[in-house]
Design an enzyme around this catalytic site. Sequence first.
Site, PDB file in Angstrom:
ATOM      1  N   HIS A 247       0.911  -1.137   0.054  1.00 21.58           N
ATOM      2  CA  HIS A 247      -0.087  -0.084  -0.062  1.00 21.58           C
ATOM      3  C   HIS A 247       1.026   1.279   0.040  1.00 21.58           C
ATOM      4  O   HIS A 247       0.832   2.086   0.764  1.00 21.58           O
ATOM      5  CB  HIS A 247      -0.856   0.044   1.096  1.00 21.58           C
ATOM      6  CG  HIS A 247      -2.079  -1.098   1.148  1.00 21.58           C
ATOM      7  ND1 HIS A 247      -2.521  -1.495   2.545  1.00 21.58           N
ATOM      8  CD2 HIS A 247      -2.363  -1.782   0.245  1.00 21.58           C
ATOM      9  CE1 HIS A 247      -3.333  -2.699   2.067  1.00 21.58           C
ATOM     10  NE2 HIS A 247      -3.167  -2.766   0.761  1.00 21.58           N
TER      11      HIS A 247
ATOM     12  N   HIS B 108      -7.449  -0.384   2.704  1.00 14.46           N
ATOM     13  CA  HIS B 108      -6.744  -0.598   1.554  1.00 14.46           C
ATOM     14  C   HIS B 108      -6.918   0.648   0.381  1.00 14.46           C
ATOM     15  O   HIS B 108      -7.942   1.351   0.420  1.00 14.46           O
ATOM     16  CB  HIS B 108      -7.053  -1.726   0.860  1.00 14.46           C
ATOM     17  CG  HIS B 108      -7.277  -2.905   1.881  1.00 14.46           C
ATOM     18  ND1 HIS B 108      -6.390  -4.020   1.910  1.00 14.46           N
ATOM     19  CD2 HIS B 108      -7.677  -3.143   3.085  1.00 14.46           C
ATOM     20  CE1 HIS B 108      -6.438  -4.862   3.138  1.00 14.46           C
ATOM     21  NE2 HIS B 108      -7.229  -4.253   3.680  1.00 14.46           N
TER      22      HIS B 108
END
Length: 587
Positions: free
Chosen positions: A524, A567
């Site tokens: 990420h 996310h």
Amino acid sequence: MWPFSETKYPVVSLEQAGTPLQVNHQESKVKTYDYIIVGGGTAGCCLAARLSEDSSVSVLLLERGGVHDAWFSRIPLISSDVTSKATPIVRSSSAPLKAADGQIVDVVHAQTLGGGSGVNAMLVTRGAVGDFNHWAELGHPSWDYASLKPYFIKSEKSLSQTSDDRGYSGPLVNQTFPDLPYKVQRKVRDAAIALGFADVRDLNSSTVPVDVCATLDAAIDESMRRVSSYHAFLPAQAAQERRERLKVCTNAVATRIDFDANVAVGVVFEPTDETKVQTFYARARKEVVVCCGALGSPQLLLLSGIGHKEDLKEHGIETVVDLPGVGAHLQDHVGLPLMYEVPLEDTLHHIENSKWLGVVEFGKYIFARKGILASTVTPISIFAHSTHFDEKTAAVIRPIPSAAVGSNRPDLEIMPIAHWCSEPPPYKIRNGVFSFLLCVVQPKSIGSVRLASRHPHARPTVDLGFLSNPEDFVRLRKGVTLSLRLVEEVRRQGYHMKDFQVPASEKESDVDKFIRATIRTSYHYTSSCRMARREDRGVVNDNLEVYGVRGLRVCDASVFPCITSGHTMAPVIVVAEKCADLMKQCA
């Protein structure tokens, strides 16, 4: 592409997209577009689609990878295997992690049209309302949740939820899978509820509490196929219909942005295949937009002379803008897998160890669109704030704070995954392994992206900076304690979980040793060209325009003022949606 036959993607060659630099040519014959987008990943596909909705606008989209249309690329579970050699990703090694005994971890670069959205776990999590309200608190009022909510709604088509927070006519199709496939996951959900976590079936609701065990949305359509950004926004049919005004050029590496004084006027690019040495150029009438992701965007800016002048000088690159913030604020969700042995049939290893079972599951998917292959590896997740539970009991405080108030947001996530979740195992797993992938989702540690070479094909030097801020150790320790309490509760319910990869004890020294030895990336990557004041080492303003030049924007996860607590795919798409509107307002 059986069994998913689709229209062949209408890509153009480099020769069709640009003009060879090696040939003398008149200015009037240079290939010219209104907009050039560099990077056809999660953001780039969305942005190209939105800009090319206007029939009077011409767009060139350059993508380093190809079009990943292998037959398995839309089967949800198979296409999520980042360890497979068939998955279109490139791995490079991080710089040694100084706070983790010099450990080196893999850094992953998705190299395909659709970018990370074509290979990820398909999770559509917006992040907490408080994430975006925090962006506003940092000085970006037009990026608060109220301002971004219309873009979240515009982009999505929810098949499972019914609320005013959700969209039902957008291109990004998603749905939830509340019926968990494995008994161990059901036991973990029961354990989390027993410890005081709210059972939430719509994590993207604006009223969701901070401390939850939530069913997650996955980007899977009505036919149980993966939906990447390019499938959603720029599928073959749409690209074919717009081929006169939208040119999609794959297998093209941008080597630098061309400037006339302080105005971005074009892009120089060449084949991804380094054995082909020809270089091409395309001109932009209006703007160039960099959408290469949090690792690629700072690299291209640096190659183009935008960055810290001392770093540029080291590589013999002439400075266009002295902008020290380029690549200077990289963030990622540091991951820590705790793993347990459970019955083989309660994990994905069962399919891996049985060819017959694999054939059965494949048949279920092909003929009925059912079975484990039609799901995501992470159907639920646990979110918490490390100050909201007692270190000894892990019981959540009551009442549970709302993530819709101010900048309230979780700082920990635990993903219950029915599979090995560390680096690829050195041997075939014969027993069932179940993982708690613990992540710090509000990391204080900061890394960087720097040029390893002025050669554009070389991957940049990525220092993830994990654990460089001691506060992240504190959060991880509490997360480890919470994970152990969850396991204790599962065992209390009569389900056997045998320690496999866990700390030697709960002593702080043993937990810290385990943390340093086991941490990994969560893929990420954000904030390396972040939205902030220039004097605070920002790279872009609130309109995503790069400081010190005109006609140049950045549009991807690199512009996040700070990382979100979920996310990153959905927020990246929202950045692209808003960027498109900002650009249309300037047209």
